[in-house]
Design a protein around this motif. Structure first.
Motif, PDB file in Angstrom:
ATOM      1  N   LEU B  30     -84.246 -27.504  30.215  1.00 28.58           N
ATOM      2  CA  LEU B  30     -83.768 -26.329  30.952  1.00 28.58           C
ATOM      3  C   LEU B  30     -84.313 -26.341  32.375  1.00 28.58           C
ATOM      4  N   TYR B  31     -85.591 -26.745  32.509  1.00 28.55           N
ATOM      5  CA  TYR B  31     -86.204 -26.840  33.838  1.00 28.55           C
ATOM      6  C   TYR B  31     -85.383 -27.782  34.714  1.00 28.55           C
ATOM      7  N   ASN B  32     -84.992 -28.932  34.135  1.00 29.21           N
ATOM      8  CA  ASN B  32     -84.203 -29.903  34.895  1.00 29.21           C
ATOM      9  C   ASN B  32     -82.866 -29.308  35.337  1.00 29.21           C
ATOM     10  N   GLN B  33     -82.219 -28.580  34.430  1.00 28.59           N
ATOM     11  CA  GLN B  33     -80.935 -27.978  34.784  1.00 28.59           C
ATOM     12  C   GLN B  33     -81.103 -26.959  35.914  1.00 28.59           C
ATOM     13  N   ILE B  34     -82.175 -26.172  35.827  1.00 35.44           N
ATOM     14  CA  ILE B  34     -82.332 -25.108  36.832  1.00 35.44           C
ATOM     15  C   ILE B  34     -82.658 -25.700  38.198  1.00 35.44           C
ATOM     16  N   ALA B  97     -74.981 -27.616  32.395  1.00 37.96           N
ATOM     17  CA  ALA B  97     -75.198 -27.791  33.831  1.00 37.96           C
ATOM     18  C   ALA B  97     -75.786 -29.170  34.117  1.00 37.96           C
ATOM     19  N   PRO B  98     -75.487 -29.714  35.280  1.00 34.38           N
ATOM     20  CA  PRO B  98     -76.091 -30.992  35.667  1.00 34.38           C
ATOM     21  C   PRO B  98     -77.615 -30.892  35.617  1.00 34.38           C
ATOM     22  N   ASP B  99     -78.256 -32.011  35.244  1.00 41.49           N
ATOM     23  CA  ASP B  99     -79.715 -31.957  35.111  1.00 41.49           C
ATOM     24  C   ASP B  99     -80.389 -33.191  35.700  1.00 41.49           C
ATOM     25  N   GLY B 100     -79.668 -33.920  36.554  1.00 41.16           N
ATOM     26  CA  GLY B 100     -80.250 -35.157  37.104  1.00 41.16           C
ATOM     27  C   GLY B 100     -80.758 -35.000  38.518  1.00 41.16           C
ATOM     28  N   GLY B 101     -80.989 -33.765  38.982  1.00 38.73           N
ATOM     29  CA  GLY B 101     -81.408 -33.567  40.363  1.00 38.73           C
ATOM     30  C   GLY B 101     -80.181 -33.425  41.259  1.00 38.73           C
ATOM     31  N   TRP B 102     -80.347 -32.724  42.410  1.00 37.92           N
ATOM     32  CA  TRP B 102     -79.168 -32.475  43.255  1.00 37.92           C
ATOM     33  C   TRP B 102     -78.689 -33.762  43.915  1.00 37.92           C
ATOM     34  N   PHE B 103     -79.472 -34.844  43.797  1.00 29.85           N
ATOM     35  CA  PHE B 103     -79.135 -36.128  44.420  1.00 29.85           C
ATOM     36  C   PHE B 103     -78.504 -37.086  43.406  1.00 29.85           C
ATOM     37  N   MET B 104     -78.511 -36.755  42.124  1.00 28.00           N
ATOM     38  CA  MET B 104     -77.827 -37.531  41.077  1.00 28.00           C
ATOM     39  C   MET B 104     -78.120 -39.030  41.127  1.00 28.00           C
ATOM     40  N   TYR B 105     -79.365 -39.371  41.315  1.00 25.37           N
ATOM     41  CA  TYR B 105     -79.697 -40.801  41.414  1.00 25.37           C
ATOM     42  C   TYR B 105     -79.250 -41.575  40.178  1.00 25.37           C
ATOM     43  N   THR B 106     -78.716 -42.762  40.418  1.00 23.74           N
ATOM     44  CA  THR B 106     -78.494 -43.714  39.339  1.00 23.74           C
ATOM     45  C   THR B 106     -79.764 -44.561  39.231  1.00 23.74           C
ATOM     46  N   HIS B 416     -92.036 -30.567  34.909  1.00 18.92           N
ATOM     47  CA  HIS B 416     -91.904 -29.194  34.447  1.00 18.92           C
ATOM     48  C   HIS B 416     -93.240 -28.582  34.040  1.00 18.92           C
ATOM     49  N   THR B 417     -94.281 -29.435  33.936  1.00 21.95           N
ATOM     50  CA  THR B 417     -95.597 -28.881  33.650  1.00 21.95           C
ATOM     51  C   THR B 417     -96.683 -29.867  34.092  1.00 21.95           C
ATOM     52  N   TYR B 418     -97.946 -29.475  33.969  1.00 20.55           N
ATOM     53  CA  TYR B 418     -99.046 -30.327  34.430  1.00 20.55           C
ATOM     54  C   TYR B 418    -100.308 -29.962  33.654  1.00 20.55           C
ATOM     55  N   ALA B 419    -101.254 -30.893  33.697  1.00 21.66           N
ATOM     56  CA  ALA B 419    -102.508 -30.663  32.972  1.00 21.66           C
ATOM     57  C   ALA B 419    -103.413 -29.716  33.772  1.00 21.66           C
ATOM     58  N   ALA B 420    -104.337 -29.069  33.066  1.00 22.29           N
ATOM     59  CA  ALA B 420    -105.180 -28.042  33.700  1.00 22.29           C
ATOM     60  C   ALA B 420    -106.298 -28.634  34.553  1.00 22.29           C
ATOM     61  N   ASP B 421    -106.649 -29.896  34.327  1.00 26.24           N
ATOM     62  CA  ASP B 421    -107.834 -30.451  34.997  1.00 26.24           C
ATOM     63  C   ASP B 421    -107.487 -31.241  36.267  1.00 26.24           C
ATOM     64  N   LEU B 422    -106.295 -31.059  36.827  1.00 33.74           N
ATOM     65  CA  LEU B 422    -105.883 -31.851  37.983  1.00 33.74           C
ATOM     66  C   LEU B 422    -106.130 -31.150  39.314  1.00 33.74           C
ATOM     67  N   GLY B 423    -106.593 -29.889  39.256  1.00 31.38           N
ATOM     68  CA  GLY B 423    -106.837 -29.129  40.493  1.00 31.38           C
ATOM     69  C   GLY B 423    -105.562 -28.539  41.076  1.00 31.38           C
ATOM     70  N   TRP B 424    -104.478 -28.539  40.319  1.00 25.99           N
ATOM     71  CA  TRP B 424    -103.208 -28.019  40.845  1.00 25.99           C
ATOM     72  C   TRP B 424    -102.946 -26.584  40.396  1.00 25.99           C
ATOM     73  N   SER B 425    -103.836 -26.037  39.559  1.00 28.48           N
ATOM     74  CA  SER B 425    -103.520 -24.750  38.930  1.00 28.48           C
ATOM     75  C   SER B 425    -103.487 -23.612  39.944  1.00 28.48           C
ATOM     76  N   TRP B 426    -104.592 -23.466  40.747  1.00 32.87           N
ATOM     77  CA  TRP B 426    -104.626 -22.300  41.639  1.00 32.87           C
ATOM     78  C   TRP B 426    -103.589 -22.376  42.756  1.00 32.87           C
ATOM     79  N   PRO B 427    -103.350 -23.546  43.381  1.00 29.02           N
ATOM     80  CA  PRO B 427    -102.280 -23.505  44.407  1.00 29.02           C
ATOM     81  C   PRO B 427    -100.910 -23.204  43.804  1.00 29.02           C
ATOM     82  N   ASN B 428    -100.666 -23.677  42.586  1.00 28.92           N
ATOM     83  CA  ASN B 428     -99.395 -23.353  41.948  1.00 28.92           C
ATOM     84  C   ASN B 428     -99.273 -21.864  41.655  1.00 28.92           C
ATOM     85  N   LEU B 429    -100.392 -21.258  41.241  1.00 26.77           N
ATOM     86  CA  LEU B 429    -100.352 -19.827  40.947  1.00 26.77           C
ATOM     87  C   LEU B 429    -100.061 -19.033  42.226  1.00 26.77           C
TER      88      LEU B 429
END
Lengths: 112, 790
Positions: B30-34, B97-106, B416-429
């Protein structure tokens, strides 16, 4: 329409330079032109230099020729001056763009 | 608005998902489609149609015309957009819905990795919308060049028209590569022809080239009209003329060209030789120069004027801050080593949003507040717009400024998701909180606009004291814009002639009368603005709707793979489009007619430089861009694709190719004979030559059709596939040329053509010339490359 063509001539040549350089670079890498030597230069680099220089010369020719061949009878006078000024500026910009875009030919490795 | 709503709210779902690590709010599918639909809708269904709509509303009024050059073409484009966009939006509700990115790479979008119709929906829907964009491009170019008010020479043209003129040319040559790419990918998916399959001689990089040949100019196609808004609104609000008009025009032209030569900078990491990277890196850095010239001209206008800090100006200032940050990170990404580090990270997501939101959304919001009084005759009743601005501005920067850091910390795009120990949590929030603030701001903006529409204070005249012609109409304007058409003597007609609106309403301009119940507007010389014809505009009709319905039926039939229906729909589309000519033109010569201002001009069918002629010329240019894309594709595969040279070649059919080439050239010659016979007034010979022209094209079609089964194994190797594509393209061109020859013949019989009215014959000749030129080039490529490459 001639006035518009003169205004864009320089950048059309720039576009031709970019596409021709990219096409000949790709062809040359496929056909091994970088291994054919012409004095200090490879055939690949020599061809690219010639293409680059020829396009730069063509833009200079447009810059010089527009004084004689660009429409001179445009009315009102402000229109003629506008077309003349815009043509000079865009052609000069296209010349700088061509020199800048092709400058890597002088130092970058062609097929790495 | 529907597109904006669906695209504008969908990122909230994405940000909700990314707000915390290991979130289960959305699954990967669903994330890919959106995210695919967010990009697709924003690019194809919101940004482009938004400025096209603004252009179609404003251009005739700004230029002093009663309508666009081809109102029916615009209507057809609008319906194609609506139907194509609906295909894309409706499938969302069915989970397709399309789910391959707006660029539809092959190869991701190839049938192996994306089975089902999700990718087909994208390819078919977007191509249908692209038809609309090409028609809008032709419309805008011809309108700007031909339908200006008398005296409006190029140097007196509003800057907004300059921006749209260059933008439309970019669309004309920038969109065809995507159309060609989409058609090739759909053919690969539906029929197995391997244009992009590396196992069978195809190359996924060919898709990337074709996509970004469109995709990079697309950014500037979106930015330039918005910059046109700034160049129009800012001097009015700064209460002085814009600084550096000529320099801005030169910058627009430079930007138009340079932006078409940067597409490879989206492909810096795919393994292209360093020297090629350097060419495109250099070109990418160059593009900052004409952009900066415009920014400095705007700043100089502000500094030397007496700016008013009102609502549109607030959005203009927001544009300055956000767009300049986006431009600077763009220069960073143009440098190859930095791009290698930041490629496909959230840094790029931040950069593109700074460019597109700063470079498009903020100017369009300024435009909305500036021109809404013109659309509605009302001004805002409440001050919600300021609160909306601050929410949008703060929310946007909170979302995307921090996203640069998220990217530099290494977070890739499209996960669509990431691990908690990568330091990406607070900037994403933080980004997610910002996104919700931004959405509230946009919702408040929409509410404010709606309140203005219904409850705004009524206004008459010119609330901003603007100097351009759109404010010389009554507000809101009537459908024909001007009761009479003004004569222009400067760039600021309303400053020089404050009573112009009253004069025009009283009929004291050009064409201030009705003749033969025609709807007329003035046509001018492209450069000088001298009157050279009277353009007869068509009456209201449902024909464009029927044509667009037939076009949509064609695309839907291809999508659901009912090809018999697709062929029927294609025939219905062509017949419907041809039927437009029933009511076009004149059946007798009128000669020069009074314009109402002491001069005479012929009706456009008697002019050699009429809008339909230029419409045909620019359509041929778009077609030539399609051909160039296909030609590039064939050359690219020969030079760069794996498994080449091909194991087999086209070794027969040279005689058929020769027959086709000779027939195409014969048609070129006979079309000229038809024109010569018309000039001499020998009508029966003119018609005979047209029939001979059509027969020559049919002979070419026959020879080329006989050549197709000789093309070796199109489904086994990309060589056969691309050769077949070239031959089929040529057959289509010959068919189009045949149709134009027959149409000219039919219109001769109906009395639409005379020695003074030769438009149809010249258009027929143009298509014969184009078919011959592409025919010779194609046959040389098809037979020459195998010989050249050994």
């Amino acid at each position: 329409m001639a006035g518009i063509m003169w205004m864009t001539a320089g950048f059309m040549i720039w576009a031709s330079a970019l596409i021709t350089l990219y096409a000949f670079l790709s062809m040359g890498c496929l056909l091994g032109w970088q291994g054919v030597r012409f004095g200090p230069l490879s055939l690949q680099r020599l061809l690219l230099l010639l293409i680059w220089t020829a396009h730069a010369v063509a833009i200079i020719a447009v810059l010089l020729a527009r004084r004689h061949y660009a429409p001179q009878d445009l009315q009102p006078e402000e229109s003629r001056l506008f077309i003349a000024e815009a043509t000079s500026a865009s052609t000069a910009a296209a010349l700088v763009a061509t020199l800048w875009t092709g400058a890597p030919i002088l130092h970058a490795s062609p097929c790495v | 608005m529907s597109s904006l709503r669906s695209a504008g709210f969908s990122p909230c779902w994405l940000r909700a998902q990314l707000a915390t690590p290991h979130s289960a709010f959305l699954d990967a599918g669903l994330y890919n489609q959106i995210f695919t639909m967010h990009g697709t809708v924003m690019m194809f269904l919101f940004a482009i149609p938004m400025f096209e709509g603004l252009a179609m509303y404003l251009l005739p009024k700004m230029l002093g015309a009663r309508d666009l050059a081809f109102p029916r073409l615009s209507a057809y484009g609008y319906w194609c957009y609506l139907f194509g966009g609906s295909i894309l939006i409706l499938v969302l509700f069915f989970g397709l819905a399309p789910d391959g990115g707006w660029f539809m790479y092959t190869p991701l979008a190839s049938p192996t990795y994306t089975p089902g119709i999700n990718a087909d929906v994208w390819l078919i829907g977007v191509t249908c919308v692209e038809v609309s964009s090409i028609s809008a491009a032709v419309e805008i170019i011809v309108t700007v060049l031909k339908t200006r008010a008398p005296g409006m020479s190029l140097d007196r043209m509003p800057l907004f028209a300059w921006y749209l003129l260059v933008t439309a040319f970019m669309m004309l040559v920038g969109f065809p590569p995507l159309i060609v790419g989409s058609v090739l990918l759909e053919v690969e998916r539906a029929f197995g022809l391997p244009f992009f399959d590396p196992e069978r001689g195809g190359d996924p990089l060919l898709w990337q080239h074709l996509f970004w040949m469109f995709g990079h100019p697309e950014v500037y196609i979106i930015f330039l009209p918005a910059a046109g808004v700034i160049s129009t609104v800012l001097p009015v609000l700064a209460r002085r003329e814009i600084v550096g008009y000529t320099w801005i025009v030169v910058s627009i032209v430079a930007l138009g060209f340079l932006s078409l030569g940067l597409w490879v900078h989206h492909m810096f990491t795919v393994g292209i030789p360093h020297l090629a990277l350097a060419f495109f890196s250099a070109a990418s850095t160059l593009v900052a120069v004409p952009t900066a010239v415009q920014v400095f001209a705007w700043i100089a206008t502000l500094l030397t004027g007496r700016p008013q800090l009102n609502l549109p100006m607030l959005y203009v200032l927001g544009f300055f801050f956000i767009f300049i940050v986006g431009g600077l990170t763009g220069v960073m990404l143009a440098i190859v080593p930095f791009d290698w580090q930041a490629h496909d990270t959230h840094f790029v997501v931040a950069h593109l949003h700074y460019v597109l939101v700063g470079g498009f959304i903020f100017p369009m919001m300024a435009a909305a507040y500036y021109w809404l009084p013109h659309f509605t005759g009302r001004v805002p009743a409440y001050n919600l717009g300021q609160a909306a601005f601050w929410l949008i501005f703060a929310g946007f920067n909170l979302t995307f400024f921090i996203m640069h850091l998220t990217g530099l910390l290494g977070m890739p795009r499209r996960v669509h998701t990431y691990a908690a120990d990568l330091g990406w949590s607070w900037p994403n929030l933080v980004s997610s909180i910002g996104a919700f603030i931004l959405t509230i701001g946009i919702a408040l903006f929409v509410v404010d606009i709606a309140l203005q529409l219904w409850f705004g204070r009524k206004v008459r005249g010119n609330p901003w004291r603007a100097t351009t012609l759109e404010w010389a109409t009554s507000i809101p304007p009537p459908v024909y814009n001007f009761a009479s058409i003004p004569a222009i003597e400067s760039r600021a007609p309303l400053r020089d002639m404050p009573s112009l609106r009253k004069q025009l309403a009283e009929g004291q301009g050009y064409l201030g009368f009705v003749r033969n119940r025609w709807l007329e507007t003035i046509g001018v010389d492209m450069v000088t603005g001298r009157v050279d014809q009277i353009i007869l505009l068509p009456r209201s009709t449902f024909l464009p709707l029927w044509s667009a319905l037939a076009t949509a039926a064609f695309f839907v039939s291809v999508l659901v793979q009912i090809y018999a229906l697709a062929i029927l729909s294609a025939v219905a589309t062509v017949m419907s489009l041809l039927s437009w000519s029933n009511a076009s033109g004149l059946t007798r010569d009128f000669g020069p007619m009074p314009t109402g201002a002491d001069e005479k001009a012929p009706p456009h069918p008697e002019s050699l430089s009429s809008p339909p002629w230029w419409g045909a010329v620019f359509t041929v240019i778009a077609d030539a861009a399609c051909f160039a894309s296909l030609f590039f594709g064939a050359l690219f595969l020969w030079v760069s694709a794996p498994h080449w040279p091909p194991p087999f070649r086209l070794e027969q059919g040279h005689d058929l190719s020769l027959v086709a080439a000779m027939a195409l050239m014969a048609a070129m010659w006979t079309a000229r004979r038809a024109l010569a016979a018309n000039a001499e007034g020998v009508s029966h010979r003119r018609e005979q030559w047209l029939v001979v022209t059509a027969c020559a094209q049919l002979a070419a079609i026959g020879a080329l059709t006989a050549l197709t089964p000789l093309v070796p194994a199109p489904s086994q190797h990309a060589y056969g596939a691309v050769t077949l594509a070239l031959v089929v393209y040529l057959i289509l061109q010959a068919a189009v040329a045949t149709l134009f020859a027959l149409l000219a013949w039919w219109r001769c019989r109906r009395g639409f053509i005379s020695p003074m009215r030769s438009l149809d014959l010249r258009i027929a000749r143009l298509w014969q010339d184009y078919a011959a030129a592409t025919g010779i080039a194609t046959l040389v490529l098809v037979h020459g490359m195998p010989w050249l490459m050994g």
